[in-house]
Design a protein around this motif. Structure first.
Motif, PDB file in Angstrom:
ATOM      1  N   LEU A 149      31.977  35.253  37.599  1.00  0.00           N
ATOM      2  CA  LEU A 149      31.642  36.477  38.321  1.00  0.00           C
ATOM      3  C   LEU A 149      30.410  36.284  39.184  1.00  0.00           C
ATOM      4  O   LEU A 149      29.558  35.457  38.879  1.00  0.00           O
ATOM      5  CB  LEU A 149      31.361  37.607  37.325  1.00  0.00           C
ATOM      6  CG  LEU A 149      32.493  37.972  36.399  1.00  0.00           C
ATOM      7  CD1 LEU A 149      32.008  38.941  35.340  1.00  0.00           C
ATOM      8  CD2 LEU A 149      33.630  38.576  37.188  1.00  0.00           C
ATOM      9  N   GLY A 150      30.304  37.097  40.227  1.00  0.00           N
ATOM     10  CA  GLY A 150      29.101  37.141  41.037  1.00  0.00           C
ATOM     11  C   GLY A 150      28.916  35.953  41.960  1.00  0.00           C
ATOM     12  O   GLY A 150      27.801  35.662  42.368  1.00  0.00           O
ATOM     13  N   VAL A 151      30.000  35.272  42.327  1.00  0.00           N
ATOM     14  CA  VAL A 151      29.904  34.141  43.241  1.00  0.00           C
ATOM     15  C   VAL A 151      29.723  34.685  44.659  1.00  0.00           C
ATOM     16  O   VAL A 151      30.570  35.452  45.125  1.00  0.00           O
ATOM     17  CB  VAL A 151      31.156  33.246  43.147  1.00  0.00           C
ATOM     18  CG1 VAL A 151      31.081  32.124  44.157  1.00  0.00           C
ATOM     19  CG2 VAL A 151      31.317  32.704  41.732  1.00  0.00           C
ATOM     20  N   PRO A 152      28.615  34.344  45.331  1.00  0.00           N
ATOM     21  CA  PRO A 152      28.365  34.899  46.668  1.00  0.00           C
ATOM     22  C   PRO A 152      29.541  34.676  47.622  1.00  0.00           C
ATOM     23  O   PRO A 152      30.098  33.588  47.700  1.00  0.00           O
ATOM     24  CB  PRO A 152      27.125  34.128  47.148  1.00  0.00           C
ATOM     25  CG  PRO A 152      26.436  33.720  45.881  1.00  0.00           C
ATOM     26  CD  PRO A 152      27.552  33.444  44.908  1.00  0.00           C
ATOM     27  N   GLY A 153      29.943  35.750  48.296  1.00  0.00           N
ATOM     28  CA  GLY A 153      31.039  35.696  49.244  1.00  0.00           C
ATOM     29  C   GLY A 153      32.412  35.874  48.632  1.00  0.00           C
ATOM     30  O   GLY A 153      33.386  36.068  49.343  1.00  0.00           O
ATOM     31  N   TYR A 154      32.521  35.780  47.306  1.00  0.00           N
ATOM     32  CA  TYR A 154      33.818  35.887  46.650  1.00  0.00           C
ATOM     33  C   TYR A 154      33.847  36.950  45.563  1.00  0.00           C
ATOM     34  O   TYR A 154      34.847  37.597  45.363  1.00  0.00           O
ATOM     35  CB  TYR A 154      34.243  34.532  46.055  1.00  0.00           C
ATOM     36  CG  TYR A 154      34.509  33.509  47.106  1.00  0.00           C
ATOM     37  CD1 TYR A 154      35.746  33.444  47.744  1.00  0.00           C
ATOM     38  CD2 TYR A 154      33.528  32.610  47.492  1.00  0.00           C
ATOM     39  CE1 TYR A 154      35.985  32.513  48.728  1.00  0.00           C
ATOM     40  CE2 TYR A 154      33.759  31.672  48.478  1.00  0.00           C
ATOM     41  CZ  TYR A 154      34.991  31.629  49.091  1.00  0.00           C
ATOM     42  OH  TYR A 154      35.228  30.707  50.070  1.00  0.00           O
ATOM     43  N   GLY A 155      32.807  37.064  44.784  1.00  0.00           N
ATOM     44  CA  GLY A 155      32.785  38.013  43.684  1.00  0.00           C
ATOM     45  C   GLY A 155      33.315  37.409  42.409  1.00  0.00           C
ATOM     46  O   GLY A 155      32.615  37.297  41.432  1.00  0.00           O
ATOM     47  N   LEU A 156      34.557  36.937  42.433  1.00  0.00           N
ATOM     48  CA  LEU A 156      35.197  36.352  41.248  1.00  0.00           C
ATOM     49  C   LEU A 156      35.977  35.130  41.698  1.00  0.00           C
ATOM     50  O   LEU A 156      36.730  35.208  42.675  1.00  0.00           O
ATOM     51  CB  LEU A 156      36.135  37.387  40.626  1.00  0.00           C
ATOM     52  CG  LEU A 156      36.963  36.943  39.420  1.00  0.00           C
ATOM     53  CD1 LEU A 156      37.155  38.114  38.473  1.00  0.00           C
ATOM     54  CD2 LEU A 156      38.316  36.403  39.838  1.00  0.00           C
ATOM     55  N   VAL A 157      35.795  34.014  41.000  1.00  0.00           N
ATOM     56  CA  VAL A 157      36.546  32.791  41.304  1.00  0.00           C
ATOM     57  C   VAL A 157      37.053  32.174  40.006  1.00  0.00           C
ATOM     58  O   VAL A 157      36.499  32.412  38.926  1.00  0.00           O
ATOM     59  CB  VAL A 157      35.709  31.738  42.074  1.00  0.00           C
ATOM     60  CG1 VAL A 157      35.297  32.258  43.446  1.00  0.00           C
ATOM     61  CG2 VAL A 157      34.508  31.292  41.278  1.00  0.00           C
ATOM     62  N   THR A 158      38.084  31.369  40.131  1.00  0.00           N
ATOM     63  CA  THR A 158      38.608  30.641  38.982  1.00  0.00           C
ATOM     64  C   THR A 158      37.573  29.602  38.576  1.00  0.00           C
ATOM     65  O   THR A 158      37.115  28.822  39.400  1.00  0.00           O
ATOM     66  CB  THR A 158      39.938  29.952  39.358  1.00  0.00           C
ATOM     67  OG1 THR A 158      40.818  30.921  39.923  1.00  0.00           O
ATOM     68  CG2 THR A 158      40.587  29.312  38.156  1.00  0.00           C
ATOM     69  N   ALA A 159      37.180  29.606  37.314  1.00  0.00           N
ATOM     70  CA  ALA A 159      36.155  28.683  36.838  1.00  0.00           C
ATOM     71  C   ALA A 159      36.742  27.337  36.413  1.00  0.00           C
ATOM     72  O   ALA A 159      36.030  26.349  36.357  1.00  0.00           O
ATOM     73  CB  ALA A 159      35.385  29.301  35.667  1.00  0.00           C
ATOM     74  N   ASP A 160      38.024  27.285  36.111  1.00  0.00           N
ATOM     75  CA  ASP A 160      38.682  26.052  35.676  1.00  0.00           C
ATOM     76  C   ASP A 160      39.963  25.867  36.481  1.00  0.00           C
ATOM     77  O   ASP A 160      40.648  26.834  36.802  1.00  0.00           O
ATOM     78  CB  ASP A 160      39.060  26.126  34.191  1.00  0.00           C
ATOM     79  CG  ASP A 160      37.853  26.354  33.300  1.00  0.00           C
ATOM     80  OD1 ASP A 160      36.848  25.656  33.482  1.00  0.00           O
ATOM     81  OD2 ASP A 160      37.919  27.237  32.443  1.00  0.00           O
TER      82      ASP A 160
END
Length: 115
Positions: free
Chosen positions: A75-86
């Motif tokens: 969570l909280g990835v700048p420009g994306y909000g939510l990204v797959t971590a794996d």
């Protein structure tokens, strides 16, 4: 439509809405049950669980499938909000009002959005 990072962070505020009888032993204690559609299934069922964890200064959501498989989202990835971590497949996030739909490959999850 990509919701803002703040909306995604709000999406994982877990409420105390889960009955003890709903939780399956395969799901982590304290996790909330959510609707999911796995493997390209047409409909959604309240078959997955979701928990938020803090690790190394980052916030993650872990979604667990009934068969023991799971996905981690940061969570909280700048420009994306939510990204797959794996894994290589990236999450597609759609704001649907009271929840966001997160799609990775043929799996879809409905994560609640709190106000």
């Amino acid at each position: 439509m990509r919701p803002s990072g703040a909306a995604i962070l709000a999406a994982v505020a877990l409420g105390g809405c889960q009955d003890a009888g709903e939780a399956d032993a395969r799901h982590a204690a304290g996790a909330a049950m959510i609707d999911c559609s796995l493997g390209g299934a047409g409909g959604f069922g309240r078959d997955c669980s979701m928990e938020r964890v803090e690790q190394g200064g980052a916030s993650f959501v872990i979604v667990r499938h009934p068969d023991g498989a799971f996905r981690r989202f940061e969570l909280g990835v700048p420009g994306y909000g939510l990204v797959t971590a794996d894994g290589a497949q990236q999450a597609e996030v759609t704001n649907l009002g009271g929840y966001v739909e997160v799609r990775v490959d043929s799996d879809r999850y409905h994560l609640p959005v709190s106000q």
